[in-house]
Design a protein around this motif. Structure first.
Motif, PDB file in Angstrom:
ATOM      1  N   ASN A 253      -4.627   0.334   2.180  1.00  0.00           N
ATOM      2  CA  ASN A 253      -4.365   0.136   3.204  1.00  0.00           C
ATOM      3  C   ASN A 253      -4.756   0.721   4.354  1.00  0.00           C
ATOM      4  O   ASN A 253      -4.137   0.118   5.548  1.00  0.00           O
ATOM      5  CB  ASN A 253      -4.499   1.899   2.339  1.00  0.00           C
ATOM      6  N   ILE A 256      -4.507  -2.727   5.960  1.00  0.00           N
ATOM      7  CA  ILE A 256      -2.543  -3.301   5.881  1.00  0.00           C
ATOM      8  C   ILE A 256      -3.243  -2.474   7.643  1.00  0.00           C
ATOM      9  O   ILE A 256      -2.464  -3.281   8.356  1.00  0.00           O
ATOM     10  CB  ILE A 256      -2.053  -2.677   5.706  1.00  0.00           C
ATOM     11  N   GLU A 257      -3.680  -1.222   7.637  1.00  0.00           N
ATOM     12  CA  GLU A 257      -4.011  -0.478   9.344  1.00  0.00           C
ATOM     13  C   GLU A 257      -4.389  -1.656   9.984  1.00  0.00           C
ATOM     14  O   GLU A 257      -4.751  -2.053  10.888  1.00  0.00           O
ATOM     15  CB  GLU A 257      -4.678   0.634   8.786  1.00  0.00           C
ATOM     16  N   TYR A 260      -2.818  -4.933  11.440  1.00  0.00           N
ATOM     17  CA  TYR A 260      -2.137  -4.005  12.429  1.00  0.00           C
ATOM     18  C   TYR A 260      -0.159  -4.449  11.529  1.00  0.00           C
ATOM     19  O   TYR A 260       0.651  -5.301  12.076  1.00  0.00           O
ATOM     20  CB  TYR A 260      -1.718  -4.582  13.639  1.00  0.00           C
ATOM     21  N   LYS A 262       1.273  -2.365   9.594  1.00  0.00           N
ATOM     22  CA  LYS A 262       1.065  -1.328   8.545  1.00  0.00           C
ATOM     23  C   LYS A 262       2.771  -0.642   9.070  1.00  0.00           C
ATOM     24  O   LYS A 262       3.490  -1.954  10.104  1.00  0.00           O
ATOM     25  CB  LYS A 262       0.244   0.013   9.188  1.00  0.00           C
ATOM     26  N   ASP A 263       3.591  -0.464   8.064  1.00  0.00           N
ATOM     27  CA  ASP A 263       5.265  -0.574   8.881  1.00  0.00           C
ATOM     28  C   ASP A 263       6.024  -2.115   8.748  1.00  0.00           C
ATOM     29  O   ASP A 263       6.649  -1.343   9.418  1.00  0.00           O
ATOM     30  CB  ASP A 263       5.323   0.848   9.390  1.00  0.00           C
ATOM     31  N   HIS A 267       4.098  -4.702   5.143  1.00  0.00           N
ATOM     32  CA  HIS A 267       4.066  -3.720   4.029  1.00  0.00           C
ATOM     33  C   HIS A 267       5.301  -3.033   3.097  1.00  0.00           C
ATOM     34  O   HIS A 267       4.464  -2.584   2.217  1.00  0.00           O
ATOM     35  CB  HIS A 267       3.591  -2.417   5.025  1.00  0.00           C
ATOM     36  N   LYS A 271       4.277  -2.657  -1.016  1.00  0.00           N
ATOM     37  CA  LYS A 271       5.044  -1.597  -1.972  1.00  0.00           C
ATOM     38  C   LYS A 271       6.434  -1.733  -2.650  1.00  0.00           C
ATOM     39  O   LYS A 271       5.967  -1.478  -3.820  1.00  0.00           O
ATOM     40  CB  LYS A 271       5.196  -0.408  -0.928  1.00  0.00           C
TER      41      LYS A 271
END
Lengths: 278, 278
Positions: A253, A256-257, A260, A262-263, A267, A271
């Motif tokens: 995680n 992933i942040e 850049y 994330k979401d 991502h 998931k």
């Protein structure tokens, strides 16, 4: 992703008629989840790049994955008769054809890259270097040998990590690193790390699910290729395995942040892959 | 050619210790005649170019040849227990390791090309395209399937020609075409033709020698992989086979003249290969 299926079909259609083509089609179009190409392609999307023109580079990884399954299933290897609910290639055809279909998929995968019209020549060379390095004698194939050699030995958690890295993470890494090449991104090492943690987490989850679920819930037969093999749970116990898993998920995680993504769509893809509870 | 052996050894030395490395070394350093790399490399020499800086491109072809022998020898294929007077890889090791050693040699061969320091990126892409095309599902592997499929069928002389082209000529063509790429020669098609005739003549000679010589003279056991298989002699008779052979030799000699390589080092190499009267 219909594009992946369509492009794989289009490739198969270019082949001359023979049992080889039939066996390659059977294996390649047999309902794979396309995890590896999807990860690299959604990474591109997450960075605002349409992956479609470069799709062959990701299909090459899928073809290598497919060849490795065909060869793994052979009687001399895992001796599996079913794959995705259907007879394995050497059962549906025969062993010789299965060996050759694997060889052909592996060989052709490199030509899919060279023949692509949108990659630069330098990108092609970098991509082929990544693929052959992650799939060959220091990558995936080395993982198979480690696996075989581990059968008569005490295996440590480091051995198991290396095996999971080589056998599972390496092709995921290849797909993400290919995306990095296409992005002309200097952060390829981070994508390699991303693939490492995705692959490892996936395998540790498998070990835990295998232990905690009934065979029916687990969804595959409990399992010709896992039975009697060391797992995270057999080496560390369930609690410690879960603990290590959580550490890796945290690291993932954080990565992933820092990348850049994330979401973004990759991502979501990660998931989907890792939030299996069955 | 000591350079070829040394460079192959150097490649093997880069591999991590395992049964895989041992099996790859056993097969690759097991006394092959290096016909395929020699032809491409002496073509370069004949054109005044030192092949040494580009040697990896030719070694890639040798590695692919070696992998194909390992897989051909497997029980599910030709089921051979001896190769060059020594136990085949699956006998000296086991079947799983033989399959994987072949897979690794094939995969790594492409990395030898990408890692070379003297080829341009464009040359690397062209070379990899040639290799994968000549070795894959429309090349050598297709030839293996044609061979298998021919066992239950009436085979015509055209079928046999195609089989010899795919199984034998294709890797010779690859080596010569690689030399063409390095020469930046627009005549790559002629080098492809050259490889075609060398491969075909070699095979037809084999058919004739197999028929006319005693097993002892022929030098290999008469022969697990030829027995009951169609040959030029079985399809055309000895006289007609010799006649076709001579036509091909004439065509080859014309090609050699037109490529300005008569009486050069590659011409010597071709004569060494084709003037076997064992």
């Amino acid at each position: 992703m219909p594009t992946i299926e369509n492009r794989l079909k289009a490739y198969i259609e270019t082949l001359p008629e023979s049992k080889l083509k039939a066996a390659m089609a059977y294996a390649l179009l047999g309902g794979g989840k396309r995890i590896r190409p999807m990860l690299g392609m959604t990474l591109l999307e997450s960075k605002g790049v349409d992956p479609t023109p470069y799709i062959e580079a990701f299909l090459a990884v899928e073809m290598i994955h497919t060849y490795s399954l065909i060869h793994d299933d052979l009687p001399a290897m895992d001796d599996d008769t079913l794959r995705r609910g259907k007879p394995t290639v050497h059962i549906a055809f025969d062993e010789a054809i299965a060996i050759l279909a694997g060889d052909a998929l592996l060989t052709d995968s490199f030509r899919l890259v060279t023949q692509n019209k949108y990659l630069s020549t330098l990108q092609k060379v970098e991509i082929i270097d990544i693929i052959s390095s992650k799939a060959g004698s220091t990558g995936m194939v080395f993982g198979q040998i480690k696996d075989i050699e581990s059968e008569d030995k005490m295996v440590t958690i480091e051995d198991l990590n290396l095996m999971y890295e080589l056998k599972t993470a390496n092709l995921i890494q290849a797909s993400l690193m290919i995306a990095g090449v296409i992005l002309s991104d200097h952060d390829i090492k981070s994508y390699e790390d991303l693939g490492y943690y995705i692959g490892l987490i996936f395998q540790i989850q498998d070990d835990i699910l295998e232990y905690t679920l009934s065979p029916e819930e687990f969804g595959k037969s409990k399992s010709d290729d896992i039975r009697n093999k060391p797992t995270y749970v057999s080496l560390l116990g369930l609690d410690k395995a879960n603990q290590v898993l959580n550490t890796y998920v945290d690291t993932l995680n954080t990565l992933i942040e820092s990348l850049y993504i994330k979401d973004t769509v990759i991502h979501t893809q990660i998931k989907l892959l890792l939030n299996r509870r069955k």
